[in-house]
Design a protein around this motif. Sequence first.
Motif, PDB file in Angstrom:
ATOM      1  N   ALA A   1      45.221 -60.060  14.578  1.00  0.00           N
ATOM      2  CA  ALA A   1      44.800 -58.815  13.934  1.00  0.00           C
ATOM      3  C   ALA A   1      43.563 -58.210  14.602  1.00  0.00           C
ATOM      4  O   ALA A   1      43.200 -57.068  14.322  1.00  0.00           O
ATOM      5  CB  ALA A   1      44.509 -59.059  12.454  1.00  0.00           C
ATOM      6  N   LEU A   2      42.932 -58.964  15.496  1.00  0.00           N
ATOM      7  CA  LEU A   2      41.710 -58.490  16.142  1.00  0.00           C
ATOM      8  C   LEU A   2      41.976 -57.279  17.036  1.00  0.00           C
ATOM      9  O   LEU A   2      42.944 -57.258  17.796  1.00  0.00           O
ATOM     10  CB  LEU A   2      41.075 -59.609  16.967  1.00  0.00           C
ATOM     11  CG  LEU A   2      40.490 -60.789  16.166  1.00  0.00           C
ATOM     12  CD1 LEU A   2      40.056 -61.900  17.108  1.00  0.00           C
ATOM     13  CD2 LEU A   2      39.316 -60.321  15.308  1.00  0.00           C
TER      14      LEU A   2
ATOM     15  N   VAL B   1      36.618 -67.794  -2.188  1.00  0.00           N
ATOM     16  CA  VAL B   1      37.557 -67.258  -1.196  1.00  0.00           C
ATOM     17  C   VAL B   1      38.359 -66.099  -1.792  1.00  0.00           C
ATOM     18  O   VAL B   1      38.567 -65.066  -1.148  1.00  0.00           O
ATOM     19  CB  VAL B   1      38.516 -68.373  -0.693  1.00  0.00           C
ATOM     20  CG1 VAL B   1      39.626 -67.778   0.174  1.00  0.00           C
ATOM     21  CG2 VAL B   1      37.729 -69.418   0.097  1.00  0.00           C
ATOM     22  N   GLY B   2      38.782 -66.265  -3.032  1.00  0.00           N
ATOM     23  CA  GLY B   2      39.552 -65.218  -3.694  1.00  0.00           C
ATOM     24  C   GLY B   2      38.766 -63.936  -3.888  1.00  0.00           C
ATOM     25  O   GLY B   2      39.324 -62.838  -3.862  1.00  0.00           O
ATOM     26  N   GLN B   3      37.454 -64.068  -4.084  1.00  0.00           N
ATOM     27  CA  GLN B   3      36.613 -62.879  -4.245  1.00  0.00           C
ATOM     28  C   GLN B   3      36.451 -62.154  -2.915  1.00  0.00           C
ATOM     29  O   GLN B   3      36.507 -60.923  -2.849  1.00  0.00           O
ATOM     30  CB  GLN B   3      35.240 -63.283  -4.789  1.00  0.00           C
ATOM     31  CG  GLN B   3      35.252 -63.760  -6.237  1.00  0.00           C
ATOM     32  CD  GLN B   3      33.873 -64.202  -6.713  1.00  0.00           C
ATOM     33  OE1 GLN B   3      33.216 -65.008  -6.056  1.00  0.00           O
ATOM     34  NE2 GLN B   3      33.443 -63.694  -7.840  1.00  0.00           N
TER      35      GLN B   3
ATOM     36  N   LEU C   1      39.957 -65.013   4.593  1.00  0.00           N
ATOM     37  CA  LEU C   1      40.036 -63.551   4.676  1.00  0.00           C
ATOM     38  C   LEU C   1      41.448 -63.140   5.070  1.00  0.00           C
ATOM     39  O   LEU C   1      42.095 -63.803   5.887  1.00  0.00           O
ATOM     40  CB  LEU C   1      39.041 -63.016   5.720  1.00  0.00           C
ATOM     41  CG  LEU C   1      37.553 -63.128   5.391  1.00  0.00           C
ATOM     42  CD1 LEU C   1      36.715 -62.706   6.601  1.00  0.00           C
ATOM     43  CD2 LEU C   1      37.184 -62.275   4.178  1.00  0.00           C
ATOM     44  N   ARG C   2      41.920 -62.064   4.493  1.00  0.00           N
ATOM     45  CA  ARG C   2      43.237 -61.566   4.858  1.00  0.00           C
ATOM     46  C   ARG C   2      43.217 -61.072   6.315  1.00  0.00           C
ATOM     47  O   ARG C   2      42.194 -60.603   6.795  1.00  0.00           O
ATOM     48  CB  ARG C   2      43.655 -60.433   3.921  1.00  0.00           C
ATOM     49  CG  ARG C   2      43.954 -60.893   2.502  1.00  0.00           C
ATOM     50  CD  ARG C   2      44.337 -59.751   1.585  1.00  0.00           C
ATOM     51  NE  ARG C   2      43.173 -58.969   1.185  1.00  0.00           N
ATOM     52  CZ  ARG C   2      42.927 -57.731   1.575  1.00  0.00           C
ATOM     53  NH1 ARG C   2      43.760 -57.104   2.415  1.00  0.00           N
ATOM     54  NH2 ARG C   2      41.858 -57.077   1.161  1.00  0.00           N
ATOM     55  N   SER C   3      44.326 -61.200   7.005  1.00  0.00           N
ATOM     56  CA  SER C   3      44.405 -60.803   8.417  1.00  0.00           C
ATOM     57  C   SER C   3      43.960 -59.360   8.616  1.00  0.00           C
ATOM     58  O   SER C   3      43.228 -59.042   9.560  1.00  0.00           O
ATOM     59  CB  SER C   3      45.831 -60.977   8.942  1.00  0.00           C
ATOM     60  OG  SER C   3      46.204 -62.333   8.919  1.00  0.00           O
ATOM     61  N   GLU C   4      44.365 -58.477   7.687  1.00  0.00           N
ATOM     62  CA  GLU C   4      43.987 -57.071   7.818  1.00  0.00           C
ATOM     63  C   GLU C   4      42.481 -56.877   7.645  1.00  0.00           C
ATOM     64  O   GLU C   4      41.901 -55.950   8.216  1.00  0.00           O
ATOM     65  CB  GLU C   4      44.757 -56.200   6.827  1.00  0.00           C
ATOM     66  CG  GLU C   4      44.692 -56.632   5.386  1.00  0.00           C
ATOM     67  CD  GLU C   4      45.855 -57.510   4.975  1.00  0.00           C
ATOM     68  OE1 GLU C   4      46.325 -57.366   3.829  1.00  0.00           O
ATOM     69  OE2 GLU C   4      46.282 -58.347   5.803  1.00  0.00           O
TER      70      GLU C   4
END
Length: 219
Positions: free
Chosen positions: A166-167, A105-107, A135-138
């Motif tokens: 964020a979509l 997840v971090g990758q 995943l980050r929102s952005e």
Amino acid sequence: FSAAQVMLLESEQVRGLRNDQISVLGSEQVRALKGAQLNALESGQFGALSTGQVKMLVSEQLVSLDMTRIGMLSVPQLQALNGLGGFGTEQIGWLSGGQVRSLLVGQLSTLRSEQLLALESGDLRSLTSAQVGGLRSEQVGLLSAVQVGALQSEQLRGLTTGQLRALESEDVRVLGLQQLSAEQVRAFSAAQVMLLESEQVRGLRNDQISVLGSEQVRA
């Protein structure tokens, strides 16, 4: 051999190294390997690289790996990488669905916009709901409508409030709203609700409609 001497090795010499010789290369020697030398490694040799050695590779080396070498990366080797920023967009596209699914997840959270867009629909479908939720929102906001439309039910149910908000407009229009929970639908902004197609609104479940807020209803 010193790092300077390793840099002087011809591709044919590198290809002739035994697996046990490759596995004992030190950090400076590994970092001294040029792209052409890394791409000269055969499958067994590449597999002989320990996770510690793979972790030593720098961006200039990672971006030089060809499609064959990218395909040789094992799960432990991939997970040893400090993020994926060193890869080019073409290389991200070369990763198989199995390799993408093995990423931590971090990758995944280190992927840049152009790298995210390089992921094929099949690669995205291979991700677990935990990976998608990580995943980050952005990052979610950067996904194309085709990529969002490729997400499966379990993955969609794992999207957080921040990710859903964020979509972009085109992304909202391709969502299968029936696959979302009532709380997820409630997370949409009024502006996003305004973008829904009539067919999407018609497909809303009763429990989803019942939790819409005043601003969403007015939209």
